[in-house]
Design a protein around this motif. Structure first.
Motif, PDB file in Angstrom:
ATOM      1  N   LEU A   1       0.837  -1.206   0.000  1.00 41.84           N
ATOM      2  CA  LEU A   1       0.000   0.000   0.000  1.00 41.84           C
ATOM      3  C   LEU A   1       0.870   1.254   0.000  1.00 41.84           C
ATOM      4  O   LEU A   1       0.566   2.239  -0.687  1.00 41.84           O
ATOM      5  CB  LEU A   1      -0.924   0.017   1.226  1.00 41.84           C
ATOM      6  CG  LEU A   1      -2.087  -0.973   1.177  1.00 41.84           C
ATOM      7  CD1 LEU A   1      -2.808  -1.034   2.532  1.00 41.84           C
ATOM      8  CD2 LEU A   1      -3.074  -0.590   0.070  1.00 41.84           C
ATOM      9  N   GLU A   2       1.963   1.204   0.759  1.00 40.11           N
ATOM     10  CA  GLU A   2       2.843   2.378   0.814  1.00 40.11           C
ATOM     11  C   GLU A   2       3.513   2.628  -0.539  1.00 40.11           C
ATOM     12  O   GLU A   2       3.587   3.766  -1.019  1.00 40.11           O
ATOM     13  CB  GLU A   2       3.865   2.235   1.935  1.00 40.11           C
ATOM     14  CG  GLU A   2       3.216   2.477   3.296  1.00 40.11           C
ATOM     15  CD  GLU A   2       4.109   2.134   4.487  1.00 40.11           C
ATOM     16  OE1 GLU A   2       3.699   2.463   5.603  1.00 40.11           O
ATOM     17  OE2 GLU A   2       5.177   1.520   4.293  1.00 40.11           O
ATOM     18  N   ALA A   3       3.955   1.538  -1.183  1.00 37.06           N
ATOM     19  CA  ALA A   3       4.604   1.694  -2.502  1.00 37.06           C
ATOM     20  C   ALA A   3       3.597   2.201  -3.530  1.00 37.06           C
ATOM     21  O   ALA A   3       3.888   3.131  -4.297  1.00 37.06           O
ATOM     22  CB  ALA A   3       5.195   0.355  -2.951  1.00 37.06           C
ATOM     23  N   ALA A   4       2.399   1.608  -3.517  1.00 36.55           N
ATOM     24  CA  ALA A   4       1.379   2.018  -4.493  1.00 36.55           C
ATOM     25  C   ALA A   4       0.946   3.455  -4.215  1.00 36.55           C
ATOM     26  O   ALA A   4       0.679   4.230  -5.147  1.00 36.55           O
ATOM     27  CB  ALA A   4       0.183   1.068  -4.429  1.00 36.55           C
ATOM     28  N   GLY A   5       0.883   3.821  -2.941  1.00 34.41           N
ATOM     29  CA  GLY A   5       0.501   5.198  -2.560  1.00 34.41           C
ATOM     30  C   GLY A   5       1.467   6.211  -3.151  1.00 34.41           C
ATOM     31  O   GLY A   5       1.059   7.283  -3.608  1.00 34.41           O
ATOM     32  N   GLN A   6       2.752   5.857  -3.181  1.00 36.72           N
ATOM     33  CA  GLN A   6       3.740   6.789  -3.758  1.00 36.72           C
ATOM     34  C   GLN A   6       3.466   7.020  -5.245  1.00 36.72           C
ATOM     35  O   GLN A   6       3.619   8.125  -5.752  1.00 36.72           O
ATOM     36  CB  GLN A   6       5.149   6.229  -3.586  1.00 36.72           C
ATOM     37  CG  GLN A   6       5.682   6.473  -2.185  1.00 36.72           C
ATOM     38  CD  GLN A   6       7.047   5.845  -1.999  1.00 36.72           C
ATOM     39  OE1 GLN A   6       7.673   5.375  -2.941  1.00 36.72           O
ATOM     40  NE2 GLN A   6       7.498   5.814  -0.758  1.00 36.72           N
ATOM     41  N   HIS A   7       3.033   5.965  -5.932  1.00 39.37           N
ATOM     42  CA  HIS A   7       2.714   6.131  -7.351  1.00 39.37           C
ATOM     43  C   HIS A   7       1.537   7.078  -7.531  1.00 39.37           C
ATOM     44  O   HIS A   7       1.528   7.917  -8.435  1.00 39.37           O
ATOM     45  CB  HIS A   7       2.389   4.773  -7.997  1.00 39.37           C
ATOM     46  CG  HIS A   7       3.581   3.874  -8.082  1.00 39.37           C
ATOM     47  ND1 HIS A   7       3.530   2.540  -7.801  1.00 39.37           N
ATOM     48  CD2 HIS A   7       4.863   4.135  -8.394  1.00 39.37           C
ATOM     49  CE1 HIS A   7       4.733   2.007  -7.952  1.00 39.37           C
ATOM     50  NE2 HIS A   7       5.561   2.960  -8.312  1.00 39.37           N
ATOM     51  N   VAL A   8       0.529   6.932  -6.657  1.00 39.53           N
ATOM     52  CA  VAL A   8      -0.639   7.818  -6.818  1.00 39.53           C
ATOM     53  C   VAL A   8      -0.256   9.247  -6.442  1.00 39.53           C
ATOM     54  O   VAL A   8      -0.729  10.201  -7.070  1.00 39.53           O
ATOM     55  CB  VAL A   8      -1.837   7.343  -5.976  1.00 39.53           C
ATOM     56  CG1 VAL A   8      -3.101   8.065  -6.410  1.00 39.53           C
ATOM     57  CG2 VAL A   8      -2.052   5.871  -6.129  1.00 39.53           C
ATOM     58  N   GLU A   9       0.594   9.402  -5.427  1.00 36.00           N
ATOM     59  CA  GLU A   9       1.036  10.769  -5.076  1.00 36.00           C
ATOM     60  C   GLU A   9       1.679  11.427  -6.290  1.00 36.00           C
ATOM     61  O   GLU A   9       1.457  12.604  -6.577  1.00 36.00           O
ATOM     62  CB  GLU A   9       2.050  10.724  -3.928  1.00 36.00           C
ATOM     63  CG  GLU A   9       1.387  10.677  -2.569  1.00 36.00           C
ATOM     64  CD  GLU A   9       2.395  10.497  -1.442  1.00 36.00           C
ATOM     65  OE1 GLU A   9       3.562  10.870  -1.609  1.00 36.00           O
ATOM     66  OE2 GLU A   9       1.988   9.973  -0.390  1.00 36.00           O
ATOM     67  N   GLU A  10       2.499  10.659  -7.006  1.00 36.18           N
ATOM     68  CA  GLU A  10       3.160  11.204  -8.196  1.00 36.18           C
ATOM     69  C   GLU A  10       2.129  11.526  -9.283  1.00 36.18           C
ATOM     70  O   GLU A  10       2.233  12.563  -9.952  1.00 36.18           O
ATOM     71  CB  GLU A  10       4.161  10.171  -8.708  1.00 36.18           C
ATOM     72  CG  GLU A  10       5.421  10.807  -9.250  1.00 36.18           C
ATOM     73  CD  GLU A  10       6.349   9.747  -9.838  1.00 36.18           C
ATOM     74  OE1 GLU A  10       6.463   8.667  -9.234  1.00 36.18           O
ATOM     75  OE2 GLU A  10       6.928  10.021 -10.904  1.00 36.18           O
ATOM     76  N   ALA A  11       1.138  10.646  -9.410  1.00 38.90           N
ATOM     77  CA  ALA A  11       0.082  10.894 -10.418  1.00 38.90           C
ATOM     78  C   ALA A  11      -0.650  12.191 -10.081  1.00 38.90           C
ATOM     79  O   ALA A  11      -0.914  13.021 -10.956  1.00 38.90           O
ATOM     80  CB  ALA A  11      -0.896   9.721 -10.462  1.00 38.90           C
ATOM     81  N   VAL A  12      -0.962  12.381  -8.793  1.00 36.12           N
ATOM     82  CA  VAL A  12      -1.667  13.608  -8.373  1.00 36.12           C
ATOM     83  C   VAL A  12      -0.802  14.823  -8.684  1.00 36.12           C
ATOM     84  O   VAL A  12      -1.291  15.848  -9.176  1.00 36.12           O
ATOM     85  CB  VAL A  12      -2.020  13.548  -6.861  1.00 36.12           C
ATOM     86  CG1 VAL A  12      -2.471  14.908  -6.340  1.00 36.12           C
ATOM     87  CG2 VAL A  12      -3.089  12.493  -6.618  1.00 36.12           C
ATOM     88  N   SER A  13       0.493  14.705  -8.443  1.00 39.16           N
ATOM     89  CA  SER A  13       1.370  15.853  -8.686  1.00 39.16           C
ATOM     90  C   SER A  13       1.467  16.166 -10.183  1.00 39.16           C
ATOM     91  O   SER A  13       1.432  17.317 -10.588  1.00 39.16           O
ATOM     92  CB  SER A  13       2.725  15.574  -8.026  1.00 39.16           C
ATOM     93  OG  SER A  13       3.760  15.975  -8.825  1.00 39.16           O
ATOM     94  N   VAL A  14       1.530  15.128 -11.041  1.00 38.15           N
ATOM     95  CA  VAL A  14       1.598  15.366 -12.502  1.00 38.15           C
ATOM     96  C   VAL A  14       0.276  15.955 -12.990  1.00 38.15           C
ATOM     97  O   VAL A  14       0.248  16.984 -13.673  1.00 38.15           O
ATOM     98  CB  VAL A  14       1.905  14.044 -13.247  1.00 38.15           C
ATOM     99  CG1 VAL A  14       1.766  14.222 -14.750  1.00 38.15           C
ATOM    100  CG2 VAL A  14       3.309  13.552 -12.915  1.00 38.15           C
ATOM    101  N   LEU A  15      -0.842  15.296 -12.620  1.00 41.17           N
ATOM    102  CA  LEU A  15      -2.148  15.735 -13.142  1.00 41.17           C
ATOM    103  C   LEU A  15      -2.562  17.067 -12.535  1.00 41.17           C
ATOM    104  O   LEU A  15      -3.348  17.816 -13.115  1.00 41.17           O
ATOM    105  CB  LEU A  15      -3.216  14.663 -12.875  1.00 41.17           C
ATOM    106  CG  LEU A  15      -2.945  13.305 -13.531  1.00 41.17           C
ATOM    107  CD1 LEU A  15      -3.989  12.275 -13.142  1.00 41.17           C
ATOM    108  CD2 LEU A  15      -2.905  13.437 -15.058  1.00 41.17           C
ATOM    109  N   GLY A  16      -1.995  17.387 -11.365  1.00 46.44           N
ATOM    110  CA  GLY A  16      -2.311  18.652 -10.685  1.00 46.44           C
ATOM    111  C   GLY A  16      -1.864  19.874 -11.486  1.00 46.44           C
ATOM    112  O   GLY A  16      -2.304  20.980 -11.217  1.00 46.44           O
TER     113      GLY A  16
END
Ligand SMILES: C[S@@+](CC[C@H](N)C(=O)[O-])C[C@H]1O[C@@H](n2cnc3c(N)ncnc32)[C@H](O)[C@@H]1O
Length: 523
Positions: free
Chosen positions: A472-487
């Motif tokens: 979950l922690e590893a996958a969470g980092q991917h989503v954090e990056e997705a949020v930062s790119v799409l943001g």
């Protein structure tokens, strides 16, 4: 340590409002320093060189994500062969559309007929005594004249017209081409003949060239027709196949951001063509659409930066077939193993056949996409060839999102494949579109779904909670990056709107689940 004035060295608190870099102790020092600081102040500076014309460099060091340009178009209007669309708001028109009382072209209603967007062209179009384009959904070349007319009418605004005049048109290269003949019929003859426009043929053809070489497609908002816009400043970004900016459109407003850090003095570039096209197709588009041969490091490298993206397998020894001169469409291809040669035409035919085959498969047709991979991924193609990767991209999206293949319905094999496809495509996106990249943002989200689903299944089958937490922690980092790119995407676009919201919700869900597991571990 507190900041010092760039002019006199005294303690200073105020920064240059233009670039926020030098500090000044007051207005007097700032004024005195202006002559020296001015060339460094703007993030973008225009230069000129033989062979490439004007181009843009960073006036100072730029950070990834930094907004470099926000620009409204000089003019915007229907794309070539666009669907009938309202000349006021650009909205698509049903067959029963109203028409403007003066020029009789179809519009949504009186408000659009009286809008500023339509005001200047209306009396010109009204001079045509013939029939009008019918509303409906079929592409219609009658709309080809609208944007050139809008540009021509900028002649009444000398400051804007001067900017148009400076833009490249490649007029001479366009003569005797199919597009030139289409322009003659749908733009030049129509405007001069039926609308009595006072402009010589050469000028109208030049405007058509300026539009084809410089205009950007404007993403239509839902319910609107396809449009393009002419942006004076963004047009001065020359092309690189691995560019260092990301362009987005917020309605008709162009936003240019640095995709990666850019050093002062480095060229600031945009990609005129999708980075996910192989060299042969990018070169073809740039030559026939923008009239130059790109010589960037990706184009001149037969391996496309080590990816072998456009290569296929040698039918004799299974080695990689590579173009001997990627910037020359006629150059033969040769096997990197046995050195066997293949004529360029044969390679073109192979790729045309595979393209037609894969384009006939709907992006949601999972079994057909899988069958394409089974047929071609090992021969004549290979694991990282662009046809194969296009199909993998469709599958990475379809697995988990298509009826019958939702996440909870996917076999372990398909989940593993989803994860692997996402990882491979993310790596490729990093090579071809480093830094801010919409595709990478979307793939990171899909990668997260595959990872979390697999971890939950392992947990349900008895794997320890610590393993679930780590996943979950590893996958969470991917989503954090997705949020930062799409943001960085405008909220009016699908990526900056619904997809960003989905990424944020996913991230929240991921945090909450991880917290639950942590609590259970602490007990
Ligand atoms: C949108 S304009 C860019 C601004 C243009 N250089 C000017 O002086 O107005 C596109 C044109 O610039 C030139 N250009 C852009 N990128 C180039 C590149 N990488 N190599 C060679 N020419 C390029 C080509 O003439 C192309 O048709």
């Amino acid at each position: 340590m507190s900041a010092r004035c760039a002019r006199c060295g005294a303690p200073a608190e105020q920064r240059c409002a233009g670039c926020s870099v030098p500090f000044y102790c007051g207005r007097q020092c700032q004024r005195a320093d202006w002559k020296q600081h001015r060339p460094l102040c703007q993030p973008l500076t225009v230069r000129q060189a033989a062979g490439v014309g004007r181009y843009t460099v960073a006036g100072r060091a730029l950070t990834a994500g930094q907004l470099l340009l926000r620009e409204l178009p000089l003019a915007a209007g229907p794309q070539l062969e666009a669907e009938p669309q309202c000349l006021g708001c650009g909205g698509l028109l049903a067959a029963s559309a109203a028409s403007c009382a003066r020029c009789r072209w179809p519009v949504c209603g009186d408000r659009c007929a009286d809008s500023a967007a339509h005001a200047a062209e209306c009396p010109v179009l009204a001079r045509d005594t013939g029939d009008r384009p019918a509303a409906g959904t079929e592409p219609c070349a009658r709309y080809d004249c609208i944007l050139p007319l809008r540009v021509l009418l900028l002649r009444d605004q000398p400051r804007l017209w001067q900017k148009v005049e400076q833009l490249e048109s490649h007029l001479e290269q366009r003569r005797d081409t199919a597009i030139f003949r289409d322009n003659q019929r749908h733009v030049v003859d129509y405007l001069r003949g039926r609308c009595g426009v006072q402009a010589d043929e050469q000028l109208l053809h030049r405007i058509c060239g300026v539009l084809d070489v410089n205009a950007f497609s404007v993403r239509p908002r839902p319910g609107a027709g396809r449009r393009r816009g002419l942006f004076a400043r963004a047009s001065l970004l020359n092309h690189a196949c691995v560019s260092n900016t990301q362009l987005s459109l917020d309605g008709d407003t162009m936003l240019v951001r640095a995709a990666v850090p850019i050093a002062a003095g480095d060229e600031v570039t945009a990609s005129y063509v999708s980075a996910m096209e192989p060299t042969a197709r990018r070169q073809n588009f740039l030559w026939h659409g923008k009239y130059f041969r790109c010589q960037c490091r990706r184009c001149v490298d037969p391996t496309e930066l080590g990816t072998h993206y456009g290569s296929h397998r040698c039918s004799e020894c299974g080695g990689m077939m590579e173009s001997q001169q990627p910037t020359d469409a006629a150059a033969p291809w040769r096997c990197s193993g046995c050195r066997r040669a293949e004529p360029a035409d044969q390679v073109r035919q192979l790729n045309a056949r595979l393209l037609a085959e894969r384009q006939a498969i709907p992006e949601t047709a999972v079994p057909a996409l899988e069958a394409f991979l089974a047929r071609h991924a090992a021969s004549p193609l290979h694991d990282a060839n662009y046809h194969v990767l296009a199909v993998k991209q469709a599958l990475a999206q379809a697995y988990g999102n298509v009826s019958g293949f939702q996440l909870d319905e996917l076999s372990e094999g398909r989940l593993v494949a989803k994860e692997a496809f996402c990882r491979q495509l993310i790596g490729l996106a990093q090579t071809f579109e480093p830094g801010l990249c919409r595709l990478r943002g979307l793939l990171l989200l899909q990668l997260h779904h595959a990872q979390v689903t697999r971890a939950q299944r392992r947990h349900a089958a008895g794997a320890p909670p610590r393993q679930l937490l780590a996943a979950l922690e590893a996958a969470g980092q991917h989503v954090e990056e997705a949020v930062s790119v799409l943001g960085h995407e405008p909220a009016s676009t699908p990526e900056g709107g619904a997809m960003l919201q989905l990424a944020r919700d996913t991230l929240q869900g991921c945090y909450e689940l991880a917290e639950l597991v942590r609590t259970s571990l602490a007990r």
